[in-house]
Design an enzyme around this catalytic site. Structure first.
Site, PDB file in Angstrom:
ATOM      1  CB  SER A 159      -0.863   0.020   1.262  1.00 58.17           C
ATOM      2  OG  SER A 159      -1.480   1.292   1.415  1.00 58.17           O
ATOM      3  CE1 TYR A 173      -4.300  -2.556   5.058  1.00 57.53           C
ATOM      4  CE2 TYR A 173      -3.387  -0.352   4.741  1.00 57.53           C
ATOM      5  CZ  TYR A 173      -3.987  -1.490   4.226  1.00 57.53           C
ATOM      6  OH  TYR A 173      -4.273  -1.572   2.885  1.00 57.53           O
TER       7      TYR A 173
END
Ligand code: NAD
Length: 269
Positions: A159, A173
């Site tokens: 990401s 995350y």
């Protein structure tokens, strides 16, 4: 027409596993990879959604039925299940050329350094990071046996938050995605001579349930958009197109990179 006959599928003859294939980036990638001629093992923890993507593929590309796609239930955080998924693929299709380790979760609650707890941290790491490691481990074992063509292509979904801090805290995350990038680089270096290419895909913010559930107020959405040069959230298919490039031989000299498909987000100040 003759022109169409001349265009070969970009993944003709390849066998591909895609995890998290039931939704979002994985779903669009399964359809696109199948369109380009790959045999797709659409793997997801949610078997029904994996079956739905297989149905979609059969509906859209009925002429490709011989290269039948299959739905497969897997929890990527369980090593034994990932091992079995690769074994199943080898038994069914004889080889594995591509694995797209894409399954991932983002805990929907604020997850900052002070209020996150061990349960959230472990769950996130087990799926987003260990799941990628297991996928790489068994795929590499399988890809080493490939002779023509040699090796294979591994794509790991990271990401943009693995490259820069997120404005909305999601600590576990972010840490998991940074680790996916680091792991992918090291594997790329280790296995380059075996022609096993390993790259990470760094999506920007997408209009998928995962993110829209997290950015659940206009204020949060707008805060992200301010930092997004392109002025809109991305579509999953735009990630799938990049994954297709990394999966195909068109990226034969690309390994150890993190491909940012982020609407200019990480270029902005
Ligand atoms: P999504 O929620 O639409 O799809 C994720 C899929 O993974 C679901 O079908 C889910 O059932 C499956 N899954 C969840 N846990 C699993 C497990 N343990 N084993 C197997 N499958 C599991 O999400 P998406 O947006 O398509 O995300 C795909 C990847 O992209 C994730 O790794 C995510 O972190 C990453 N990503 C997404 C965004 C975004 O804005 N949506 C941005 C950057 C990175």
């Amino acid at each position: 027409s003759s022109v169409i006959k001349d265009i070969k599928g970009r993944l003709d003859g390849k066998v591909a596993i895609i995890t998290g294939a039931g939704s979002g980036i994985g779903f669009e990638s399964a359809v696109l990879f199948a369109r380009e001629g790959a045999i797709v093992v659409a793997a997801d923890i949610n078997l029904k959604s994996a079956e739905a993507v297989v149905e979609r593929i059969k509906e859209k590309f009925p002429l490709n039925v011989l290269k039948r796609p299959v739905a497969y239930k897997v929890d990527v955080s369980k090593e034994e299940e990932v091992k079995k998924m690769v074994e199943f693929t080898l038994k069914e299709f004889g080889k594995l050329n591509i694995i797209f380790n894409n399954a991932g979760i983002m805990h929907p609650h604020d997850d900052n350094c002070l209020n996150t707890d061990e349960k959230v941290w472990d769950l996130t790491m087990n799926i987003n990071l260990k799941g990628v490691w297991y996928g790489c481990k068994y795929a590499i074992e399988a890809m080493r046996k490939n002779t023509d063509p040699k090796g294979g292509s591994i794509i790991n979904t990271a990401s943009f938050v693995g490259l820069m801090g997120a404005a909305t805290p999601q600590l576990a995350y972010t840490a998991s995605k940074g680790a996916v990038i680091a792991l992918s680089r090291e594997l790329a270096v280790t296995h380059a001579r075996e022609n096993i290419r390993v790259n990470s895909l760094c999506p920007g913010p997408l209009r998928t349930p995962l993110l829209m559930d997290f950015l659940n107020t206009d204020e949060k959405k707008n805060r992200r958009l301010v930092h997004l040069p392109i002025g809109r959230f991305g579509e999953p298919v735009e990630q799938a197109q990049a994954a297709l490039f990394l999966a195909s031989d068109e990226s034969s000299y690309v390994t150890g990179t993190e491909l940012k498909v982020d609407g200019g987000l990480t270029a902005a100040y």
